[in-house]
Design a protein around this motif. Sequence first.
Motif, PDB file in Angstrom:
ATOM      1  N   THR A 128       0.837  -1.198   0.000  1.00 40.64           N
ATOM      2  CA  THR A 128       0.000   0.000   0.000  1.00 40.64           C
ATOM      3  C   THR A 128       0.878   1.257   0.000  1.00 40.64           C
ATOM      4  N   LEU A 160      -2.320  -2.411  -9.438  1.00 40.39           N
ATOM      5  CA  LEU A 160      -1.706  -3.000  -8.239  1.00 40.39           C
ATOM      6  C   LEU A 160      -2.688  -2.951  -7.059  1.00 40.39           C
ATOM      7  N   THR A 161      -3.447  -1.857  -6.977  1.00 39.89           N
ATOM      8  CA  THR A 161      -4.431  -1.752  -5.890  1.00 39.89           C
ATOM      9  C   THR A 161      -5.497  -2.841  -6.006  1.00 39.89           C
ATOM     10  N   SER A 166       3.390   5.658  -5.591  1.00 34.79           N
ATOM     11  CA  SER A 166       3.362   5.662  -7.058  1.00 34.79           C
ATOM     12  C   SER A 166       2.277   6.597  -7.577  1.00 34.79           C
ATOM     13  N   GLU A 167       1.126   6.590  -6.907  1.00 30.38           N
ATOM     14  CA  GLU A 167       0.058   7.483  -7.363  1.00 30.38           C
ATOM     15  C   GLU A 167       0.519   8.944  -7.224  1.00 30.38           C
ATOM     16  N   VAL A 198       2.212   1.684  -3.475  1.00 30.19           N
ATOM     17  CA  VAL A 198       1.203   2.083  -4.459  1.00 30.19           C
ATOM     18  C   VAL A 198       0.817   3.552  -4.284  1.00 30.19           C
ATOM     19  N   TYR A 218     -10.027   1.926  -4.128  1.00 30.79           N
ATOM     20  CA  TYR A 218     -10.052   1.235  -5.413  1.00 30.79           C
ATOM     21  C   TYR A 218     -11.244   1.663  -6.273  1.00 30.79           C
ATOM     22  N   ALA A 245      -0.715   1.851 -10.898  1.00 27.17           N
ATOM     23  CA  ALA A 245      -0.999   1.896  -9.460  1.00 27.17           C
ATOM     24  C   ALA A 245      -2.401   1.360  -9.188  1.00 27.17           C
TER      25      ALA A 245
END
Lengths: 437, 349
Positions: free
Chosen positions: A36, A61-62, A42-43, A39, A121, A58
């Motif tokens: 988490t 991956l989430t 990354s966002e 991610v 998500y 991202a």
Amino acid sequence: MNFPTVEFPWFGNGNIVAIIAIIHVLISHGVAIGATALVVSSEYYAIVTKNEKLDQLAKQLTKWILIITTTVGAMTGVGIWFSTTVIQPDSIGSLLRIFFWAWVAEWVVFVLEVVFLLIYYYTWETWKEGKAKRKHLNVGIMLAVFSWLTMSIITGILAAKLTPGRWVETLSFWNAFFNPTYLPSLGFRTFLSIMLAIALFTIFVRLFVKDEEVRMPLLRIFSIWGAISLPATVVLGIWYLQSIPDQAAKLIVWSTGLPEKTFDVLNMIAFALIIVFLFWLAIRPKKLPIFLSLAVFMSAIGFIGEFEVVRESIRKPYIIYNYMYVNGITAVKAEEMNRDGYLAHSTVAKIKKVTEKNKVEAGREIYQGQCLACHTIDGWRSKRALANRLKGWPQQSIESFIPTMHQVRPMMPPFVGTKEEVEALAAYLYKVANEEK
Amino acid sequence: MGVLQLSIPPDFPLPIPGNLTLLQFLIVLTFVLHIIFVNFTLSFATGAVILEASAMKTHSRRLDDMARICSLHASIHKSIAVVLGVAPLLIISVIYTQYFYTSTLLIGKAWLSLIILLITAFLLLYVYKFSWEKWENKKGLHFLVGFAAMLILLFVPLIFIVNVVSMLYPEKWSGANGFFHSLLHYPQIWQRYAHFILASLATGGFYMYLYFSVKQRKQTLSDVEQSLKLGGVKVAFWITLLQLVFGSLLLISFDRNIMLLFMGDDALLTALLLLSVFLTILLCALLYVVSKNDRPSMFYASLLCFVLIVGVMGWMRHEVRESYLKPYINEYPRTIEMKKENIKPVNKQ
């Protein structure tokens, strides 16, 4: 033995708890907490660099974080509790009484964590621009914070099993929670989680993310987190190691079941591997070898398995240090049972008093109550299989060994019960060790 | 009664960590929250599978879309159902330790199988949801995935029901022989199961009505959404009506002295039962009105009525447990106070 016993004769009762716990730690640390953080970073990086593709990755991956944590992650978490209830009811029942309100707090945080995850998500495509995107990122940050908070609560309980500290005298909740290994183990687990996520996810990124416009920035984020987390894990790990009781520290190598040399060599190789991997990730991410990523992936799983097994085993002979033995017996109970007999104080025992006639059957009941938590008769782990360990022992030797075994083997709890009960247990063990199969 | 010969263990020396009344209030509250989301999950998984089957049979795009929406809601609510379940499990373990632990251990392997069963069901639900479009041409396989998830989800409540019923019957423990034997060994199990499954379907239907009513305030509903909303009302109406029968069947499956507590012997319990029957009839009436002529005022009235029913049901369920366990708890009391002499550390040699 106050509750009915459930036996896994081949697999071993302790291993049931261990396997569920290992899977749970891999997911809770590596995916829920570590991944988490990666991610959300990354966002953020995607927003700053206006990299739409990275943003989509991202999101992908989430989706995997969501799938893994709400199925295997959540159910193995509850599963640790289910399995300890079935296998060590006295221990988990006592922990629930001590830490009830900590668990309630953890539950509230956990519910919020799942709600944040679902929002994070499912709003990815709707909260897309400007302020809405900022809001989306904030949900992600909250998710990362709450994932960590669940760990920061549960770690208090886990650490107290090994080092209850002043609790055994004061019986104070706060003394139990803020116990001597709380802070070092929490710090260690925090950075371990990020390292674990990097180790688990890099191989998939390497194999499935072909587009370099996405892969390079992502691996860059991994390497920055890695550069912070690896030294932190090592330093905090050493602090953690220094805070555990001496007797427990002596059992570390033993609890892995490896010869000392092999233990050292394996751990050194894994450590060297992770350093080479991190340097490679930082310096030449484009040419990161698949086999290196895979080796790191495997070592990470191996390390978590080792960590969990060691953490559980070095507590022996206790399950709650200085309070309850691994078979659920406490000091107060032991006194009563030594005086009146183990079976007399066991609610579910069918035999209450040993006679010449019921000796072997009484011995079996004592075995189920006092030995089953760690041993089997002929399970796959031969060192714990008593039929194997006691092969060739005369009954008399078994009988004279039982009352002194905790002195010879510091990881064993003392036998509790009367002289007749020692004889009964010896008779039963002699029989199973000499039975023709 | 001969409770002294039963296998009820003494309570732990560590005391119950809080005010008992508060904990009992919390167990009712958190259980109700948990079970509502379990109801949603079960109902939407079942609903999705039934709708998809009808869609396949009639080649209806509309039914298939309805099924897909149900599957999305099932997989979201299952995550919340699991986490919400932690609290009631925590409290039942702490305040009914002597009974709940024994009943759990008596079906230990079935209890552990929940982990594998639920992981499988949840993963299948994700496959079911995320592959809806991708497997458009593999409809049979797609349906099977949903069907398997549904079967598991319909089986799982039996394990929980056996556990919570078995804890009420310590005198039957010695005759019990594992989970499958227990299904017929203890009374009430199948009546509880039927009452619960029907409640799930009704709750799911009612959710659809609420969810799309709220959505309707912001935007016009599509044809599919409108069908789900009205379909939900119908399901909720008919099944709630049926509950009057199945609820009564459950009541008469109780031991006679417990049943009579709800039929005049205890003023509070009798009042609760009457209130629940009244509210159930009222909810049916409101749902009937909604199905004929949907008005916003009905939304709040029916929502309030639903919340009250669920609250009263949760409360009664707790009272049933208390009534069954009262004689045993008197004989084998809980540890309420901390007695340091019972909690000594091990003397290090």
